[in-house]
Scaffold this motif. Structure first.
Motif, mmCIF file in Angstrom:
data_model
loop_
_atom_site.group_PDB
_atom_site.id
_atom_site.type_symbol
_atom_site.label_atom_id
_atom_site.label_comp_id
_atom_site.label_asym_id
_atom_site.label_seq_id
_atom_site.Cartn_x
_atom_site.Cartn_y
_atom_site.Cartn_z
ATOM 1 N N CYS A 1 0.926 -1.155 0.068
ATOM 2 C CA CYS A 1 -0.136 0.169 -0.050
ATOM 3 C C CYS A 1 0.842 1.276 0.174
ATOM 4 O O CYS A 1 0.686 2.344 -0.392
ATOM 5 C CB CYS A 1 -0.978 -0.009 1.148
ATOM 6 S SG CYS A 1 -2.178 -1.051 1.157
ATOM 7 N N GLY A 2 2.184 1.204 0.547
ATOM 8 C CA GLY A 2 3.013 2.350 0.614
ATOM 9 C C GLY A 2 3.706 2.675 -0.903
ATOM 10 O O GLY A 2 3.862 3.745 -0.935
ATOM 11 N N ALA A 3 3.324 1.601 -1.630
ATOM 12 C CA ALA A 3 3.863 2.044 -2.795
ATOM 13 C C ALA A 3 2.861 2.591 -4.026
ATOM 14 O O ALA A 3 2.930 2.801 -5.326
ATOM 15 C CB ALA A 3 4.404 0.782 -3.733
ATOM 16 N N LEU B 1 -3.900 2.151 -4.952
ATOM 17 C CA LEU B 1 -4.270 2.043 -3.499
ATOM 18 C C LEU B 1 -5.147 0.786 -3.237
ATOM 19 O O LEU B 1 -5.368 0.170 -2.289
ATOM 20 C CB LEU B 1 -4.401 3.243 -2.596
ATOM 21 C CG LEU B 1 -4.483 3.160 -1.337
ATOM 22 C CD1 LEU B 1 -3.352 2.363 -0.565
ATOM 23 C CD2 LEU B 1 -4.643 4.709 -0.594
ATOM 24 N N ARG C 1 3.352 6.314 3.729
ATOM 25 C CA ARG C 1 3.960 5.457 2.853
ATOM 26 C C ARG C 1 5.026 4.412 3.474
ATOM 27 O O ARG C 1 4.652 3.178 3.563
ATOM 28 C CB ARG C 1 4.710 5.837 1.613
ATOM 29 C CG ARG C 1 3.895 6.688 0.720
ATOM 30 C CD ARG C 1 4.626 7.278 -0.485
ATOM 31 N NE ARG C 1 3.764 8.009 -1.308
ATOM 32 C CZ ARG C 1 2.888 7.602 -2.312
ATOM 33 N NH1 ARG C 1 2.886 6.038 -2.680
ATOM 34 N NH2 ARG C 1 2.146 8.352 -3.150
ATOM 35 N N TRP C 2 5.793 5.037 4.359
ATOM 36 C CA TRP C 2 6.768 4.049 4.945
ATOM 37 C C TRP C 2 5.892 3.281 6.312
ATOM 38 O O TRP C 2 6.320 2.433 6.755
ATOM 39 C CB TRP C 2 8.096 4.781 5.438
ATOM 40 C CG TRP C 2 8.974 4.939 4.661
ATOM 41 C CD1 TRP C 2 9.517 5.808 3.797
ATOM 42 C CD2 TRP C 2 9.763 3.767 3.960
ATOM 43 N NE1 TRP C 2 10.411 5.579 2.825
ATOM 44 C CE2 TRP C 2 10.624 4.263 3.007
ATOM 45 C CE3 TRP C 2 9.994 2.488 4.303
ATOM 46 C CZ2 TRP C 2 11.673 3.493 2.197
ATOM 47 C CZ3 TRP C 2 10.792 1.709 3.668
ATOM 48 C CH2 TRP C 2 11.490 2.260 2.654
#
Length: 429
Positions: free
Chosen positions: A99-101, A108, A171-172
């Motif tokens: 999901c962070g990408a 998403l 994101r992280w």
């Protein structure tokens, strides 16, 4: 390798298995709900509406969960359950990290769909394993400990998620909270032993004339005509609608209505959920087991009373102009509501045949997630958007309150209705 009954029952090891499955459930809920603390950042970056956020936070996750839920339950009734849990945990953790990408709303959405695919295979085999490690008279308390993962998950998602989002960005945060689940999946696969299926309910299985899994339609007819199962599933589904509504929307509501940061909201909610949820889950299971010694009807009676008392706390907490009062009212209702989960899960598992447990659990999860995640968040977001012109920042609060009143009123009536079925068809425990 199969184990003898004495090797998989009693002692410390079964509690190790229970804790491992509880941690699995914790990561399950963390990966679902970490988006709650990240909503405002994601909304701002991708320019999304509350309706779109509701789709991402709830509906996207639910689509494949609903499609794969019952097949996963059937698989749990015939395959190695601990392997199934380990693989599912690793899959949904990987998808949560991805999901962070995301590049926008649609990527998403696809990642959230993947989380639902993995999580569909987590709960049915987990509760089936626990039912074969703990005797019927202690099942509510065991399920209460397992269900504590549903409390620890939001604690991790809120507290760690808020701090990580402020330090490293949204994101992280997905990556850091998602990847540890893969390691847990490997440890679970290597250390958890598969128990003998249905060993506490062999007599019930023989009376029914089967100890092997029946054809799908036969199993579905059996569950559909099981009054306890049907009524508990309906009651618990309505119970969880406001629970999920608060889990997803409480953090952004506090950020909008009060002058607090994501990190502060995460720490506040994490502390509140941990302080109230863990003892509520565990003590509720013990109390339900104790009361059920007098009559099995006390399990649904207890659930009805706890849900009924939750309603005023949660209906008024979002109307407060004080952050402290909002959190105080929320925690009072939260303790009461989560205390019902051990009893509700144990009633479902004890009311069905050993060869039906995975399917029964998947249908229960399907119903809960359809109403609580699939419909609830998107409906609340839609109401909030439509009421924004009239009520401003309070539109989201009013949408959640309306959901709480309707859902908990229905849940109270349905649990009372369940007690009549238990009176006629006593739970095997």
């Amino acid at each position: 390798m199969s184990k003898l009954p004495e090797q998989t029952s009693g002692g410390v090891y079964r509690y190790y298995v229970l804790i491992m499955l509880m941690l699995t459930f914790m990561f399950n809920i963390t990966d679902r709900l970490v988006m709650s603390i990240l909503i405002e950042d994601i909304k701002a970056e991708f320019l999304l509406s509350d309706t779109q956020i509701g789709l991402l936070a709830g509906t996207a996750f639910t689509v494949f969960y609903l499609i794969l839920g019952v097949p996963a339950g059937r698989l749990a009734d015939r395959t190695n359950r601990k392997t199934m849990v380990a693989l599912s945990l690793s899959l949904w953790s990987l998808m949560s990290a991805l999901c962070g990408a995301a590049l926008g709303f649609w990527t998403l959405l696809l990642a959230r769909l993947g989380v639902g695919v993995g999580e569909a295979g987590g709960s049915p085999p987990s509760v089936s394993i626990i039912t074969d490690y703990f005797a019927p008279h202690e099942l509510s308390r065991a399920m209460g400990i397992y269900a504590a993962g549903a409390v620890l998950g939001p604690v991790l998602g809120y507290a760690a998620g808020g701090l990580l989002a402020e330090a490293y960005g949204w994101r992280w945060t997905f990556v850091i909270l998602g990847l540890p689940g893969i390691l847990l999946g490997i440890i679970l696969y290597l250390t958890v032993r598969e128990p003998r299926r249905g060993r506490y309910f062999k007599q019930k299985a023989r009376k029914s004339g089967t100890e092997k899994q029946e054809p799908f339609m036969t199993t579905m007819r059996s569950l559909w005509t099981n009054n306890i199962f049907v009524r508990v599933v309906l009651a618990n589904s309505f119970t969880n609608i406001p629970s999920f509504a608060f889990a997803i929307w409480l953090a952004p509501t506090l950020i909008r209505n009060f002058d607090v940061s994501k990190g502060e909201v995460g720490l506040y909610l994490g502390a509140v959920l941990f302080a109230g949820g863990v003892p509520g889950m565990i003590l509720g299971g013990y109390l339900a087991d104790y009361l059920a010694r007098k009559s099995p009807k006390w399990r649904p009676w207890y659930c009805a009373l706890a849900v009924m008392l939750t309603l005023p706390f949660w209906a008024f907490c979002l109307l407060s102009t004080s952050l402290e009062m909002t959190l105080a009212l929320y925690i009072c209702g939260y303790i009461l509501l989560v205390s019902t989960q051990g009893a509700a899960i144990s009633m479902v598992q004890a009311a069905v045949l050993p060869t039906e447990r995975g399917t029964a659990s998947s249908i229960s999860s399907l119903s809960i997630n359809l109403l609580g995640y699939g419909i609830g968040p998107a409906l609340i977001g839609l109401m909030s958007d439509n009421w924004a012109d009239s009520y401003g920042s309070m539109s989201l609060s009013y949408a959640v309150i309306a959901t709480v009143v309707v859902s908990l009123s229905m849940a109270t009536l349905l649990f009372w209705w369940t007690a009549k079925a238990v009176d006629a068809e006593p739970v095997p425990a």
